[in-house]
Scaffold this active site. Sequence first.
Site, mmCIF file in Angstrom:
data_model
loop_
_atom_site.group_PDB
_atom_site.id
_atom_site.type_symbol
_atom_site.label_atom_id
_atom_site.label_comp_id
_atom_site.label_asym_id
_atom_site.label_seq_id
_atom_site.Cartn_x
_atom_site.Cartn_y
_atom_site.Cartn_z
ATOM 1 C CG HIS A 1 -7.862 -1.706 7.875
ATOM 2 N ND1 HIS A 1 -8.524 -0.915 7.485
ATOM 3 C CD2 HIS A 1 -6.574 -1.282 8.590
ATOM 4 C CE1 HIS A 1 -8.080 0.132 7.510
ATOM 5 N NE2 HIS A 1 -6.834 0.119 8.102
ATOM 6 N N GLY B 1 2.959 2.387 10.572
ATOM 7 C CA GLY B 1 2.937 1.669 12.069
ATOM 8 C C GLY B 1 2.549 -0.148 11.499
ATOM 9 C CB ALA B 2 0.790 -2.280 11.803
ATOM 10 C CD GLU C 1 -2.848 -1.944 10.942
ATOM 11 O OE1 GLU C 1 -3.376 -2.146 9.442
ATOM 12 O OE2 GLU C 1 -2.521 -0.845 11.058
ATOM 13 C CD GLU D 1 -4.978 -2.019 5.832
ATOM 14 O OE1 GLU D 1 -3.871 -1.523 6.297
ATOM 15 O OE2 GLU D 1 -5.627 -1.493 4.858
ATOM 16 C CD GLU E 1 -2.881 1.372 2.287
ATOM 17 O OE1 GLU E 1 -2.846 0.405 3.405
ATOM 18 O OE2 GLU E 1 -3.686 2.098 2.175
ATOM 19 C CD GLU F 1 -6.362 3.298 6.735
ATOM 20 O OE1 GLU F 1 -6.293 2.927 7.946
ATOM 21 O OE2 GLU F 1 -5.818 2.466 6.139
#
Length: 881
Positions: A308, A268-269, A305, A271, A128, A327
């Site tokens: 999501h 951060g992370a 995450e 999904e 992404e 988001e």
Amino acid sequence: MRTDTGQIFRIEDYRPSDYLIPETRLTFRLDPEATVVIAELVIERRPGVAPSTPLVLEGDGLVLRRVEIDGKPAGKQSFEVEPNRLTLLRPPAAKRFRIVIETLVDPSANTTLMGLYRSSGIYCTQCEAEGFRRITYFLDRPDVLSVYTVRIEADAASEPLLLSNGNPGETGPLPGGRHFAVWHDPHPKPSYLFALVAGDLGVVDDSFVTASGRKVALGVYVEHGKEDRALYAMDSLIRSMRWDEEAFGCEYDLDVFNIVAVSDFNMGAMENKGLNIFNDKYVLADAETATDGDYANIEAIVAHEYFHNWTGNRITCRDWFQLCLKEGLTVYRDHEFSADQRSRPVKRISEVRTLRAHQFPEDQGPLAHPVRPRRYREINNFYTATVYEKGAEVVRMIRTILGPAIFRQGMDLYFERHDGQAVTIEDFLAAFQDISGRDLTQFALWYHQAGTPNLSVSTTYDATAQTFTLEIEQSVPPTPSESRKRLMHIPLAFGLVGADGVDMRWTTVDGATVEDGVIHVRKRRHAVRFSGMATRPVVSLNRGFSAPVTLSVERPRDDLVFLARHDGDGFSRWQAFNTLATDALIGAFRSSLGGKPSGFPSEIATLAVAFAADGALEPAYRALALTLPGEADIAREIGANIDPDIIHGTRAELARTIAEANAATFGELYEALSTDEGFTPDAAGAGRRALRNTLLDYLSLLPGGAALAARHFSRATNMTDMAAALGVLTQRHPGNDRTQSALAAFERRFSDNPLVMDKWFQIQASVPGPGTVEAVEALTRHPAYSTLNPNRVRSLVGTFSSANQTAFHRPDGAGYRFFAATVLDVDGRNPQLAARLATALRSWRSLEAVRRDHARTALLSISSTEGLSTDLRDIVERTLA
Ligand SMILES: [Zn+2]
């Protein structure tokens, strides 16, 4: 790196893809420098598209090895290849055909951390928004959904673990000490959700049984030896899975769910379906190395995450303009989760503080954009506080307007209607309109119009008629490319508080705009009259921060003092005190500018001790109440001609005034909280530590304060207390010997733990005063520092530029020059990180003239540099515009 074409993408130019890719089979032959990627794609022409239409696939810096069409090598005349594009000039006439594309990528040389790269010997991916095109040529857009089957081949000794999305399939050995694993994801997904991990990692295993009885194998993968530090992440995952079933009826849909922690990560992370990849900072925690804040972040980000899976993966975005669809909604969901796991008012206050610190300046500066942007040059630059945090506030307002039951029905309808689709904000809003029968047309402006609305409110009480009238006026300030604003629908929760501190009952004369304790502000001017008011009430407005607006209310200061003591809404009670403190700080700033420093109203110190000692309030809440507005918050409220040194001095002076007035009580409370109850990372334990550490900050301003903080540091049994004491020492006593020896002790103890060393860098980057510019510059040569690792760069340079008002804004511009040189250096390797750092100067126009000139010079020195990435050029040019 992508070269800047200057191309602007516009929402009105969206059109569906001519071709779709219903099936994708990928084979990865992993090699550190020369990984072969074979993509076998089933291509389908959309109905109505002419058979001769060329098929244009996106790429980014790819090396093409071969192309096959329907089983035969493609002739040289049948396609055109560039690093950034592969065009099949005359695709087969059949509606469906197959192509094979073989590309070569170098994961070790990939420092952008987009696409396939290596981090500490682990192969991992980040796709992404547009990273998949760095792996193979593809229709790399979120509305092209494909069923993926992935075969990974790698060295069996160095990469025993081979993971991808979906469910595990066949595995086995290969010649030459290699092995393979196959993964199949039955859920069609866009390419940005693709993921692959290969390496040698330790694991924490567990399982979860879903509401309908599906048993899911859970894994959290971390570096060997760090498994114990992944237990809290696993616990957070299991709580998230249960909560999403209960709160939203969302159940997990694969046989496995894996989380992998890597140390080099831009965000951060991420999904990715069934295989979330995390910045290790948001996985690893134990009492010795992580603060309560770290624990809360891990819980929130693991949940985010995971959530999501439905809001983002099962239902995804039609195009990147709709980023807030996944988001904003998912942030709203993780906020609700954390509020349920912890304390709702404390969580709400923290959210609002974050929103004001990060989103308000964005909305009020040159980078302002609507929650759903209409144009972008680089989508990476729209992972912003506006899309995430304001996007979450917009969803919260929908719930406020519709009420919890109808909101939930609207979410159910959204899931039912759009499962498996790539949709838009209009689709999302339609679900709520259809379920409620309400017209959300005006409300939809929250998605389309940038800027923070302001409400000006005045009140009148008529004792004879026993009426109380609110006059409300709304305005939305102009933002870049939007000079004229339309009127918004603002849901303003409120209460009328009587002299006994209890909410009064009211009836309105103008009932149409008020329902369930919410005033629906839709017009420019509003008068709301309440009747039956035997005494004058004190109005409490924007309760729970029901709308992300700024509010100016004409009223006597005594009303705020009253609300700070009595408001039944926890958020508004905190807000009343915060407003009093902010007003006092702004007043002192103005009189300092005028050369006549003034004192502070005595009720600030009186209220502070009342909050501190109120045993009926949660300790975490009391800690938040005692935390003065930050220097950046004060600067934002003042708005223009900012001198950060005066703000810093004024704020320190108010803290000292409060500490001196309440020394005895603060000291007793501090001691009473000092009994060690053992560390548990829950909200109650964290709250006690937060209150005690806040009190320490005040007590450190009194005689003997440095010794007290040094003792707190040396006796600390967990990272929360240790980092807090080190922060107090460096903020309040930077030159003290005790501070220097505490910093040295901390470094000795944690030098082999990069995440804890980040805190050490961060604490030193926050030290107020002019000398920090040189200190930070020297720290960039520290052996533990690395310009390749985003966490290190953010902890030192990011903290310095975004959280150190006095040093970064040093009047001679040295802070800006160091900053500009660093941003340019980082841009050569990691454009996303450079662009993120560069936003630190977004509020440069609100500085006083001397600093403003230096800031502008620094920005110009960046923008005039040749060969900037698209990411950085976009941010710097918009900031200067
Ligand atoms: Zn997200």
